[in-house]
Design a protein around this motif. Structure first.
Motif, short mmCIF file in Angstrom:
data_model
loop_
_atom_site.label_atom_id
_atom_site.label_comp_id
_atom_site.label_asym_id
_atom_site.label_seq_id
_atom_site.Cartn_x
_atom_site.Cartn_y
_atom_site.Cartn_z
N LEU A 66 0.83 -1.21 0.00
CA LEU A 66 0.00 0.00 0.00
C LEU A 66 0.86 1.26 0.00
O LEU A 66 0.51 2.26 -0.64
N LEU A 77 -5.60 -5.53 -3.68
CA LEU A 77 -4.52 -5.84 -2.74
C LEU A 77 -4.34 -7.35 -2.62
O LEU A 77 -3.21 -7.84 -2.62
N VAL A 101 -4.59 1.23 8.76
CA VAL A 101 -5.23 1.51 7.48
C VAL A 101 -6.61 2.11 7.74
O VAL A 101 -7.18 1.99 8.82
N ASP A 115 -6.35 2.32 2.38
CA ASP A 115 -5.21 3.23 2.32
C ASP A 115 -4.53 3.24 3.68
O ASP A 115 -5.16 2.94 4.71
#
Length: 182
Positions: A66, A77, A101, A115
């Motif tokens: 990430l 992912l 995250v 993210d």
């Protein structure tokens, strides 16, 4: 006593006065699982020594991906690191709970974008340094042993490409009366 009334550790076809021979008492690969768990515990200790809190060694690959690639959906992912969506969804939930995250709605109602938080973004270079140090330590360790673990894994992968583990287990189960319910 009906089979449903039998205790878990006592097979229905075995007399109650005879102990159950539990096959899980032995395992060829248990030492491998314990080895990996020990390595992960040592990496976790490195984090503790450095006052890095809330990071599990098994999350670092996803965090680094990430950091390098930027926000991704859970599916993206999972594909990027070769895991299932289900496994990554659970891992993302745990990383989110740890404050590493954040998730936002994805391009459609069924997806989430993942993210890094600012804290995880600041931590990523240190995690990359740990990854490099870990890989160097593994290479050093493999140089000390007569048959490197990475070579053993590659050999096992080739053997499984010829005949899957599923096939190998299924063949044995077809021969086992307990599996067939006899």
């Amino acid at each position: 006593m009906t089979p449903a009334d039998q205790p878990f550790d006592q097979p229905a076809d075995q007399p109650a006065d005879r102990p159950f021979d539990d096959p899980s008492d032995t395992s060829l690969w248990r030492p491998l699982h314990q080895l990996v768990a020990g390595v992960d515990a040592d990496i976790a200790q490195v984090y503790a020594d450095a006052a890095i809190e809330g990071v599990k060694p098994t999350w670092v690959r996803e965090l680094l991906r990430l950091y390098r690639e930027g926000p991704m959906t859970i599916t993206e992912l999972a594909e990027a690191i070769g895991r299932t969506h289900s496994a990554l969804s659970q891992k993302v939930a745990a990383m989110k709970a740890a404050g590493l995250v954040r998730t936002t709605p994805g391009p459609d109602a069924r997806t989430k974008r993942v993210d890094l938080t600012p804290a995880a973004r600041r931590l990523a270079p240190r995690l990359a340094a740990e990854w490099r140090a870990t890989e160097a330590a593994l290479a050093e360790l493999e140089a000390e042993i007569p048959y490197p673990v990475s070579k053993a894994v590659a050999d096992v992968e080739r053997a499984l490409a010829r005949k899957s583990f599923h096939e190998r287990i299924s063949e044995r189960l077809r021969e086992d009366p307990a599996w067939r319910g006899e």
